[in-house]
Design a protein around this motif. Structure first.
Motif, PDB file in Angstrom:
ATOM      1  N   VAL A 187       0.860  -1.180   0.000  1.00 36.71           N
ATOM      2  CA  VAL A 187       0.000   0.000   0.000  1.00 36.71           C
ATOM      3  C   VAL A 187       0.893   1.224   0.000  1.00 36.71           C
ATOM      4  N   GLN A 188       0.606   2.158  -0.891  1.00 30.83           N
ATOM      5  CA  GLN A 188       1.379   3.398  -0.979  1.00 30.83           C
ATOM      6  C   GLN A 188       0.411   4.577  -0.904  1.00 30.83           C
ATOM      7  N   VAL A 189       0.654   5.470   0.061  1.00 23.66           N
ATOM      8  CA  VAL A 189      -0.099   6.719   0.092  1.00 23.66           C
ATOM      9  C   VAL A 189       0.587   7.604  -0.943  1.00 23.66           C
ATOM     10  N   TYR A 190      -0.054   7.755  -2.095  1.00 21.22           N
ATOM     11  CA  TYR A 190       0.544   8.480  -3.206  1.00 21.22           C
ATOM     12  C   TYR A 190       0.503   9.983  -2.977  1.00 21.22           C
ATOM     13  N   ASP A 191      -0.613  10.475  -2.439  1.00 27.52           N
ATOM     14  CA  ASP A 191      -0.769  11.905  -2.173  1.00 27.52           C
ATOM     15  C   ASP A 191      -1.866  12.074  -1.131  1.00 27.52           C
ATOM     16  N   THR A 192      -1.709  13.054  -0.260  1.00 28.29           N
ATOM     17  CA  THR A 192      -2.736  13.361   0.730  1.00 28.29           C
ATOM     18  C   THR A 192      -2.488  14.753   1.284  1.00 28.29           C
ATOM     19  N   ASP A 193      -3.551  15.379   1.758  1.00 26.08           N
ATOM     20  CA  ASP A 193      -3.386  16.630   2.509  1.00 26.08           C
ATOM     21  C   ASP A 193      -3.855  16.417   3.955  1.00 26.08           C
TER      22      ASP A 193
END
Length: 135
Positions: A60-66
């Protein structure tokens, strides 16, 4: 092809010991509540995890988040000799901001997938408070 299986769902991420994240999901299917959960274990690269206790390893990769509005996540695993790739756009609001949706579509295309691979559940007449799943 499997669009009929896709329903809106609620995801909850809770940090437990050792920087692990417990992820719990709930969705309604007809009149039934379906729930499932797993634990994300941090990997060496920041934002990368693997799913604990799974027959087939899943990255699992968190690709982008704010952290406050959205998270764009990649899930990769092998299943029956095939590589399975899933891209999830998780949002805290039902109205998805245009720039967030654009990030999602750009990532899907960059991964070599087409617009035909993008599926959103039908939210008509659905509310997290009206379903049979209660947290």
């Amino acid at each position: 092809m499997d669009r009929f299986l896709l329903n809106p769902f609620i995801a909850m991420f809770e940090q437990n010991g050792n920087s692990r994240l417990k992820v719990s999901y709930a969705m309604t299917r007809g009149h039934h509540c379906v729930t499932w959960s797993y634990v994300l274990v941090p990997a060496a690269r920041p934002g990368s995890f693997w799913v604990d206790r799974r027959e087939e390893p899943e990255e699992v990769q968190v690709y982008d988040t704010d952290y406050s509005v959205f998270a764009l996540m990649l899930f990769r695993r092998q299943s029956g000799g095939q590589s399975v790739l899933r891209v999830n756009l998780l949002c805290r609001m039902w109205m998805i901001q245009t720039q967030v949706l654009d990030k999602f579509v750009c990532l899907v295309r960059a991964l070599g997938l087409s617009d035909n691979n993008i599926v959103f559940p039908d939210l008509t007449d659905w509310s997290p408070h009206l379903g049979t799943c209660r947290r």
